[in-house]
Design an enzyme around this catalytic site. Sequence first.
Site, PDB file in Angstrom:
ATOM      1  N   HIS A   1     -31.939 -15.379  41.711  1.00  0.00           N
ATOM      2  CA  HIS A   1     -31.259 -15.961  40.546  1.00  0.00           C
ATOM      3  C   HIS A   1     -31.204 -14.889  39.454  1.00  0.00           C
ATOM      4  O   HIS A   1     -31.901 -14.974  38.448  1.00  0.00           O
ATOM      5  CB  HIS A   1     -32.066 -17.186  40.080  1.00  0.00           C
TER       6      HIS A   1
ATOM      7  N   ASP B   1     -25.321 -14.434  37.509  1.00  0.00           N
ATOM      8  CA  ASP B   1     -26.188 -15.547  37.930  1.00  0.00           C
ATOM      9  C   ASP B   1     -26.960 -15.291  39.218  1.00  0.00           C
ATOM     10  O   ASP B   1     -28.097 -15.720  39.339  1.00  0.00           O
ATOM     11  CB  ASP B   1     -25.328 -16.817  38.083  1.00  0.00           C
TER      12      ASP B   1
ATOM     13  N   ARG C   1     -19.539 -26.410  30.379  1.00  0.00           N
ATOM     14  CA  ARG C   1     -19.377 -25.155  31.116  1.00  0.00           C
ATOM     15  C   ARG C   1     -17.945 -24.632  31.083  1.00  0.00           C
ATOM     16  O   ARG C   1     -16.994 -25.403  30.924  1.00  0.00           O
ATOM     17  CB  ARG C   1     -19.751 -25.383  32.594  1.00  0.00           C
TER      18      ARG C   1
END
Length: 580
Positions: free
Chosen positions: A227, A276, A365
Amino acid sequence: MTTSNQALQQWIDEVANMTQPDRIVWCDGSEAEYRSLVGEMLETGDLIELNQETHPNCYLHRSDPHDVARVEHLTFVCTEHAEDAGPNNNWMHPSEAHAQMDSLFDGCMQGRTMYVIPYCMGPIDSPYSRCGVELTDSPYVAINMKLMTRMGQAALERIEREGKFVRGLHSIGDLNPDQRFIMHFPQELQIQSFGSGYGGNALLGKKCHALRIASWQASQEGWLAEHMLLVEVESPQGDKHYLAAAFPSACGKTNLAMLIPPESQDGWKVRTLGDDIAWLHVDDAGQLRAINPESGYFGVVPGTNVQTNRNAFDMIKHDAIFTNVAVNANNEPWWEGKDDDQPVTDWQGRAVNGSGEPAAHPNSRFTVSAQQNPCYSELADDPAGVPISAIIFGGRRRELAPLVYEAKDWNHGVLIGASVASETTAAAAGKVGVTRRDPMAMKPFCGYNFADYWGHWLSFAARADELPKIFHVNWFRQDADGRFLWPGFGENLRVMRWIIDRCENQVEAEDTPIGYLPRPADLDLDGLDLDPDTLKQLLTVDHAAWREEMQTVGEYFTEYEHRVPELLTAEHQKILKTLK
Ligand code: OXD
Ligand code: MN
């Protein structure tokens, strides 16, 4: 489109038999297809057109108000033995999970279209990439997958060449939170998700495939699925370094990956490879290299403005999908921290009434193609990936953790990663602001037992000749009045420069029990309004508080019982001792 891969065709037929869609549509990933899906969704109201003059090709999607974040309590890892999933995951036996999911999927696509989405995580020609196919009844998922992955014909061709792919089956069902499950079957390379249309639950290429399934696959194949953002930092002399940084959700990965050097950092350049997820492999020369498996950003909107992230602010002015933002009188997207005008309609489509509730959802988002990023690094498309100089861990911690410190060696770095703690954010359903252990920022995403995962990390000491140095940063220290001690955002480059100096052996450091800390003179603080006392707080190791912290870490490890690698326990004991 059809496929010559019989296993794929057979699976599609089986799923269609079970779910009973009215139509099956293969996604080819073309622009024309994207536009036609958008057109259909505008008609059904799944998408709302935003101001096309100021925001060309920008659309708003309002999700079900009970479906706005990842649902960790409904996310399962289904391995034969519960211990393989570990205390870090919810577990269900595969046969029970399959029975439950089969009954949910039974007939669930009647009256709907099933989209077949072949996708590739990573550059199509990279040996480090992996493919999957998602079957979904959500056109919103289809258009998001188009931006977030290399989707369509080229991916299908790779699948047909390789024969191997991750199977992801998704239905929004009736969005009933009581019938919502995100199931992972690592040993079958399979994902089944029902009852949610939210990004992390529904765009199966992202968290489900590229982290949970991939982390397990990586443990079998000798690589790492993390991540992490991936960023290129170029010095005024033209030297380039690639850094990978793992922070929990909504802790500023996108902002760091898109950092704009402040004026004081003249000549420095920062480019984004990923914001990400990173997949790290050891190459033939024994060097750790990384690719970003994604091709777009699914970023948190609130707080994005010209000061915090001008690149992102500009990037989402066109060709973007907004989810759960508010709208202003000019039909433009609006969010808290946008720093201009006022919202008139909130994220649920209600007139804003001045109740003080945020008008945009805190986890609203944007989805955009990475190609729109003004500081996009072309190396993000390089099949060979980039060589990693440093790995950075971090969390959101009001207290304790200094601004930056460096691990003494790889094993110590793994301990630092395994000990990461952070305050929870709106990216997942549940309480916000609670400090929890989030090892390597992977708590919600590691598809197998964390203890085995730490062991896998430790194994890299023997796998690679040139391992990156490991660091920990904390941008979120606060004083007693809740004011941030460090300005963050663009100024974080100063910390990255120290990290690079350390990688190049340019500067010495303060040796402390928790790691190497910067000597104040080695941090470029020119032009920064930081008083000596604040700096001292940022660079001090409070032994008593750290002893307590390390004891808590020790207690946390005992949850994993005998599976915790001895090397990690030894490393932990060593530090506890030096803190005495
Ligand atoms: C994300 C998350 O969406 O971490 O990236 O929740
Ligand atoms: Mn994330």
